[in-house]
Structures are given as structure tokens and as C-alpha cells.
Design a protein around this motif. Structure first.
Motif, PDB file in Angstrom:
ATOM      1  N   PRO A   1      -1.750  -6.728   6.980  1.00  0.00           N
ATOM      2  CA  PRO A   1      -2.644  -6.211   5.940  1.00  0.00           C
ATOM      3  C   PRO A   1      -2.984  -4.747   6.209  1.00  0.00           C
ATOM      4  O   PRO A   1      -3.037  -4.320   7.364  1.00  0.00           O
ATOM      5  CB  PRO A   1      -3.889  -7.094   6.055  1.00  0.00           C
ATOM      6  CG  PRO A   1      -3.832  -7.678   7.414  1.00  0.00           C
ATOM      7  CD  PRO A   1      -2.382  -7.750   7.798  1.00  0.00           C
ATOM      8  N   VAL A   2      -3.182  -4.011   5.143  1.00  0.00           N
ATOM      9  CA  VAL A   2      -3.597  -2.620   5.303  1.00  0.00           C
ATOM     10  C   VAL A   2      -5.031  -2.615   5.827  1.00  0.00           C
ATOM     11  O   VAL A   2      -5.829  -3.482   5.492  1.00  0.00           O
ATOM     12  CB  VAL A   2      -3.449  -1.837   3.973  1.00  0.00           C
ATOM     13  CG1 VAL A   2      -4.466  -2.264   2.949  1.00  0.00           C
ATOM     14  CG2 VAL A   2      -3.522  -0.354   4.204  1.00  0.00           C
TER      15      VAL A   2
ATOM     16  N   SER B   1       1.607   5.718  -1.120  1.00  0.00           N
ATOM     17  CA  SER B   1       2.359   6.564  -0.190  1.00  0.00           C
ATOM     18  C   SER B   1       1.481   6.938   1.007  1.00  0.00           C
ATOM     19  O   SER B   1       0.338   7.339   0.865  1.00  0.00           O
ATOM     20  CB  SER B   1       2.962   7.802  -0.848  1.00  0.00           C
ATOM     21  OG  SER B   1       1.977   8.674  -1.308  1.00  0.00           O
ATOM     22  N   GLY B   2       2.025   6.752   2.177  1.00  0.00           N
ATOM     23  CA  GLY B   2       1.266   6.947   3.402  1.00  0.00           C
ATOM     24  C   GLY B   2       0.586   5.662   3.835  1.00  0.00           C
ATOM     25  O   GLY B   2       0.181   4.854   3.001  1.00  0.00           O
ATOM     26  N   ASN B   3       0.511   5.465   5.132  1.00  0.00           N
ATOM     27  CA  ASN B   3      -0.090   4.251   5.683  1.00  0.00           C
ATOM     28  C   ASN B   3      -1.288   4.625   6.552  1.00  0.00           C
ATOM     29  O   ASN B   3      -1.135   5.176   7.625  1.00  0.00           O
ATOM     30  CB  ASN B   3       0.948   3.487   6.515  1.00  0.00           C
ATOM     31  CG  ASN B   3       0.443   2.140   6.971  1.00  0.00           C
ATOM     32  OD1 ASN B   3      -0.721   1.809   6.819  1.00  0.00           O
ATOM     33  ND2 ASN B   3       1.327   1.351   7.545  1.00  0.00           N
TER      34      ASN B   3
ATOM     35  N   TRP C   1       0.834  -1.208   0.000  1.00  0.00           N
ATOM     36  CA  TRP C   1       0.000   0.000   0.000  1.00  0.00           C
ATOM     37  C   TRP C   1       0.869   1.259   0.000  1.00  0.00           C
ATOM     38  O   TRP C   1       0.644   2.174  -0.783  1.00  0.00           O
ATOM     39  CB  TRP C   1      -0.936   0.004   1.210  1.00  0.00           C
ATOM     40  CG  TRP C   1      -1.821   1.207   1.218  1.00  0.00           C
ATOM     41  CD1 TRP C   1      -1.525   2.438   1.725  1.00  0.00           C
ATOM     42  CD2 TRP C   1      -3.124   1.319   0.663  1.00  0.00           C
ATOM     43  NE1 TRP C   1      -2.568   3.305   1.543  1.00  0.00           N
ATOM     44  CE2 TRP C   1      -3.564   2.643   0.887  1.00  0.00           C
ATOM     45  CE3 TRP C   1      -3.974   0.429   0.012  1.00  0.00           C
ATOM     46  CZ2 TRP C   1      -4.816   3.087   0.474  1.00  0.00           C
ATOM     47  CZ3 TRP C   1      -5.219   0.883  -0.394  1.00  0.00           C
ATOM     48  CH2 TRP C   1      -5.627   2.189  -0.166  1.00  0.00           C
ATOM     49  N   VAL C   2       1.862   1.300   0.891  1.00  0.00           N
ATOM     50  CA  VAL C   2       2.726   2.481   1.005  1.00  0.00           C
ATOM     51  C   VAL C   2       3.476   2.725  -0.298  1.00  0.00           C
ATOM     52  O   VAL C   2       3.607   3.867  -0.745  1.00  0.00           O
ATOM     53  CB  VAL C   2       3.696   2.334   2.201  1.00  0.00           C
ATOM     54  CG1 VAL C   2       4.783   3.383   2.172  1.00  0.00           C
ATOM     55  CG2 VAL C   2       2.916   2.406   3.504  1.00  0.00           C
ATOM     56  N   LYS C   3       3.954   1.662  -0.926  1.00  0.00           N
ATOM     57  CA  LYS C   3       4.718   1.841  -2.171  1.00  0.00           C
ATOM     58  C   LYS C   3       3.844   2.307  -3.330  1.00  0.00           C
ATOM     59  O   LYS C   3       4.317   3.028  -4.198  1.00  0.00           O
ATOM     60  CB  LYS C   3       5.448   0.552  -2.527  1.00  0.00           C
ATOM     61  CG  LYS C   3       6.605   0.303  -1.582  1.00  0.00           C
ATOM     62  CD  LYS C   3       7.479  -0.817  -2.044  1.00  0.00           C
ATOM     63  CE  LYS C   3       8.670  -0.929  -1.109  1.00  0.00           C
ATOM     64  NZ  LYS C   3       9.593  -1.981  -1.513  1.00  0.00           N
ATOM     65  N   VAL C   4       2.589   1.903  -3.343  1.00  0.00           N
ATOM     66  CA  VAL C   4       1.695   2.310  -4.429  1.00  0.00           C
ATOM     67  C   VAL C   4       1.032   3.655  -4.128  1.00  0.00           C
ATOM     68  O   VAL C   4       0.940   4.522  -4.987  1.00  0.00           O
ATOM     69  CB  VAL C   4       0.616   1.227  -4.695  1.00  0.00           C
ATOM     70  CG1 VAL C   4      -0.445   1.725  -5.665  1.00  0.00           C
ATOM     71  CG2 VAL C   4       1.265  -0.050  -5.224  1.00  0.00           C
TER      72      VAL C   4
END
Length: 94
Positions: free
Chosen positions: A77-78, A64-66, A59-62
Motif C-alpha cells: 500500500p502507498v 507519478s512518483g512514489n 499511485w505511481v500510475k495515477v
């Protein structure tokens, strides 16, 4: 035979399994009220689906931000995302 494939998304491997077209019986005539009535469901076209949940790392790589409430490991898992954000993620990852 089960067909699988691994796709790298933003450098993170994501495992997919192919779901073939076909029919199955969904629900139950005897189970909980939300399962009734049992019925035949048909899938007309095969499709690929991820075998695991989207990790916080991906998620962060696609995106940005968590947004996750439960963090502490990239492999978790997100969580805490809306339907609209999930669609945005899918479109960005494609």
C-alpha cells in the motif's frame, strides 16, 4: 447478496464493494471511553468503496512518483501521504 465490481484505473484493477443504505449500532456503552456512548448511525445513500488499500503501483500510475517510505513491491500500500494528496489522487483517478 454482496455486490462487487472491478474498475480499471490506469490499467490497474481496483476491486470495489457496494455499501447499502441502512443503519447500524456504532460504538459501545461498555467499551473504551473513545467508543462510548454507543449510538445508532444511519447511511442514507448507498456508496462504493475500495476493498483494498491503494497500491504503490496504482499511485505511481495515477500520480507519478512514489512517496512511500516502505517500498520494494508494487503491491504494497502507498504510505506517507497527506489528506490533501489523497484527495488529489481520488480526483485524478476519477
Amino acid at each position: 447478496m454482496i455486490e462487487t465490481q472491478i474498475i480499471q484505473i490506469a490499467g490497474v484493477p481496483l476491486h470495489f464493494v457496494r455499501c447499502p443504505a441502512g443503519s447500524f449500532y456504532m460504538g459501545s456503552d461498555y467499551g473504551l471511553s473513545l467508543e462510548r456512548p454507543g449510538r445508532k448511525v444511519s447511511i442514507n445513500l448507498p456508496f462504493w468503496i475500495a476493498m483494498t488499500l491503494v497500491t504503490q503501483e496504482l499511485w505511481v500510475k495515477v500520480m507519478s512518483g512514489n512517496p512511500s517510505i516502505f517500498n520494494g513491491s508494487n503491491n504494497l500500500p502507498v504510505d506517507g501521504i497527506s489528506y490533501d494528496r489523497a484527495i488529489e489522487f481520488c480526483n485524478s483517478a476519477a
